[in-house]
Design an enzyme around this catalytic site. Structure first.
Site, short mmCIF file in Angstrom:
data_model
loop_
_atom_site.label_atom_id
_atom_site.label_comp_id
_atom_site.label_asym_id
_atom_site.label_seq_id
_atom_site.Cartn_x
_atom_site.Cartn_y
_atom_site.Cartn_z
N ASP A 104 -6.12 2.06 -3.01
CA ASP A 104 -7.23 1.68 -2.15
C ASP A 104 -7.63 2.80 -1.20
OD1 ASP A 104 -5.10 1.48 -0.37
OD2 ASP A 104 -5.69 -0.47 0.43
N SER A 140 0.82 -1.20 0.00
CA SER A 140 0.00 0.00 0.00
C SER A 140 0.86 1.26 0.00
CB SER A 140 -0.96 -0.03 1.19
OG SER A 140 -1.95 0.96 1.07
N ASP A 162 -1.39 1.90 -4.19
CA ASP A 162 -2.19 0.77 -4.70
C ASP A 162 -3.66 1.16 -4.89
OD1 ASP A 162 -2.74 0.86 -1.93
OD2 ASP A 162 -3.23 -1.28 -1.87
#
Length: 574
Positions: free
Chosen positions: A312, A156, A310
């Site tokens: 998210d 992440s 990433d």
């Protein structure tokens, strides 16, 4: 582990390491330690004195050789252990399906391909996504393909030298991240593989490459979150991918949904695992969005949107003359409450929303957020006659809230389309926010105006955080014990009305929260303080939330609560 045992472990690791880079790195350290180099010996102890623990967040750590690092040996052991777990759960004669995704970090593609080959070698159907993609696409693919499980290779927004291994389950888990007891069961299988077999002996097989149709399906589903209204025309905005993998997918959705493409931060738009323009690739970190703000000033932009590497998570910024450089990033709570308001309008209306003013009777689902996120979401849920759930931190819990139509946590995570993705998704959240902004533009209003309207409707909520970083983690345990032994009667001059210890039965949110090392204090003026150890760093965190009668009143309450919380922690530490 003594020096001889450490060297033995390092030599055994070297014999099974398939990676030339980490083999060379480890061979040099072994030679140095054998020659009496104290620094090399200490490095080996750090690498082999422990093992990266597999938990509900999967694996995450620094790249490098050794059991306490992320590398091809550790990933191979994890893949083989996870395959054994899935085979055991599937039962005789069944062939579990696993889909694997990866982002743009160093070795993400290598770890993903190793995993796919090992899953296939263990008799599973392994499907590798066709190229580096956002984490939400993998979470989507688990459900879309009817897979039993998914693995995303990503760390992440961690520092450049980190990588990780994030695990999802299909079936009854509906593509959510794993929770207990699955984590312990998977970890036990991994430990068995690590103790019984060399990774060189693990069978490998042929995997499938997912068709582009999977990505196209995610794009199509996400475009329906908020098709562009007329107010999107001429929208002038800036976007950064933070050197991550978000833009290719987001831009396809924007075209399909009918939004104008943004001005991009060119230096950060292409995937680059070295993250050369940021010290820490997290939009929350000071300085991480400076290039975005510079681009926004040059373009005369209305707002800025950022994804983490990433994709998210989602960060949003608006012009603010009072802020340094003229731009202010919204807090995760501010964005989360706006998106929660949008979700509540639509859920209560049963269609595409309402005017956002009146309440609605009868529950049309539930809103959920983590315990440490703004209590404002519960107020929104009550206003629209929806259920509300507070969960432990992490979308593995939020995604499992009953009747969920929307969930968020203050660390820039938002779940706006639970029927499609059961995890935080910075891309679908961006589309939902663009829809809100475009609708406001039709009425001559801005994102700042929406924030004002929210406050006028629900109250002026403000949040803060006090963190104590320690060198000795036992200090944190002592502070938590001291607070439990002598709960404070007041904080910042305001009486404590209720003290919840979430390790005690019945003290969770409406009985829904599993036991956790969390203390929650409710104050007489409606303020709240939550104290807990960080799950990822040697920190004690106190989350502060207030509700005021005006912006200035809320700011004053938060300042007083901040000072009181600092005094409380200092006294407990003494």
């Amino acid at each position: 582990m003594d020096a001889d045992a450490t060297l033995d472990a390092a030599r055994a690791w070297l014999t099974q390491d398939p990676d030339e880079v980490t083999r060379a790195e480890l061979a040099t350290l072994i030679s140095g330690a054998e020659a009496g180099d104290a620094a090399a010996a200490a490095d080996l102890r750090d690498r082999f004195g422990a093992r990266l623990a597999f938990g509900t967040a999967g694996l995450r750590g620094r790249l490098g050789a050794g059991s306490n690092r992320m590398n091809r040996v550790l990933v191979a052991q994890a893949a083989a252990g996870f395959a054994a777990y899935l085979t055991e759960k599937a039962g005789p004669g069944a062939t579990p399906t696993v889909v694997i995704g990866y982002d743009g970090r160093r070795n993400s593609d290598v770890f993903a391909e190793d995993s796919a080959e090992l899953f296939a070698g263990a008799g599973l159907r392994a499907i590798l996504l066709p190229r580096l993609l956002p984490t939400p696409v993998l979470a989507f693919a688990v459900r879309h393909l009817g897979a039993d499980a998914g693995v995303m290779v990503t760390a992440s927004h961690n520092p450049p030298d980190d990588n990780g291994y994030k695990v999802y389950l299909g079936g009854a888990d509906e593509g959510s991240q794993i929770v207990s007891p699955a984590d312990a069961e998977i970890a036990a299988h991994i430990e068995r593989v690590a103790s019984e077999a060399s990774v060189t002996d693990l069978p490998r097989g042929a995997f499938e490459l997912a068709d582009e149709a999977v990505i196209e399906a995610y794009v199509a589903a996400t475009a329906t979150v908020a098709p562009a209204p007329a107010g999107a025309a001429g929208m002038n905005w800036v976007y950064t991918a933070m050197h991550g993998v978000g833009y290719e997918t987001l831009s396809a959705i924007l075209r399909l949904a009918g939004y104008p493409l943004p001005v991009v931060v060119e230096q950060q738009i292409a995937p680059d695992g070295a993250f050369p323009t940021v010290a820490f690739p997290n939009p929350e970190e000071p300085g991480a969005m400076d290039l975005s703000f510079a681009a926004a000033r040059e373009a005369g932009a209305e707002f800025v949107i950022a994804n983490d590497p990433d994709a998210d998570r989602l960060a949003v910024a608006i012009p603010d003359p009072a802020a340094e450089g003229g731009w202010r990033r919204l807090t995760g709570n501010e964005t989360g409450l706006l998106l929660g308001w949008r979700a509540a309008q639509r859920a209560a209306a049963g269609v595409d929303g309402s005017d956002g003013v009146g309440g609605a009777g009868g529950s049309g689902g539930s809103l959920a957020c983590s315990l440490v996120s703004s209590p404002g979401l519960e107020v929104v849920a009550a206003h629209y006659g929806l259920d509300f759930h507070a969960t432990l931190t992490g979308f593995k819990w939020i995604s499992r809230a009953p009747g969920l139509v929307y969930g968020f946590e203050e660390a820039l995570g938002y779940l706006v389309n639970p029927e499609t993705v059961r995890d935080k998704d910075g891309i679908s959240a961006a589309v939902a926010l663009l829809g809100m902004i475009a609708e406001a533009r039709e009425q001559g209003r801005t994102l700042a105006d929406l924030l004002d309207q929210f406050a006028e409707t629900f109250g002026w909520f403000q949040s803060g955080q006090v963190s104590l970083r320690v060198d000795d983690v036992s200090v944190i345990a002592r502070i938590m014990a001291a607070l439990r032994a002598a709960p404070p009667a007041e904080i910042g001059g305001v009486a404590v009305e209720r003290f919840d210890d979430l390790l005690e039965p019945g003290d969770g949110a409406e009985g829904e929260v599993p036991p956790a090392d969390v203390l929650r204090l409710w104050l007489a003026d409606g303020s709240r303080v939550i104290v807990r150890p960080s799950g990822t760093e040697p920190k004690l965190k106190a989350y502060l939330d207030v509700r005021g009668d005006s912006a200035s009143d809320a700011a004053a309450r938060l300042a007083s609560l901040d000072a009181g919380a600092r005094t409380l922690i200092a006294a407990a530490q003494a």
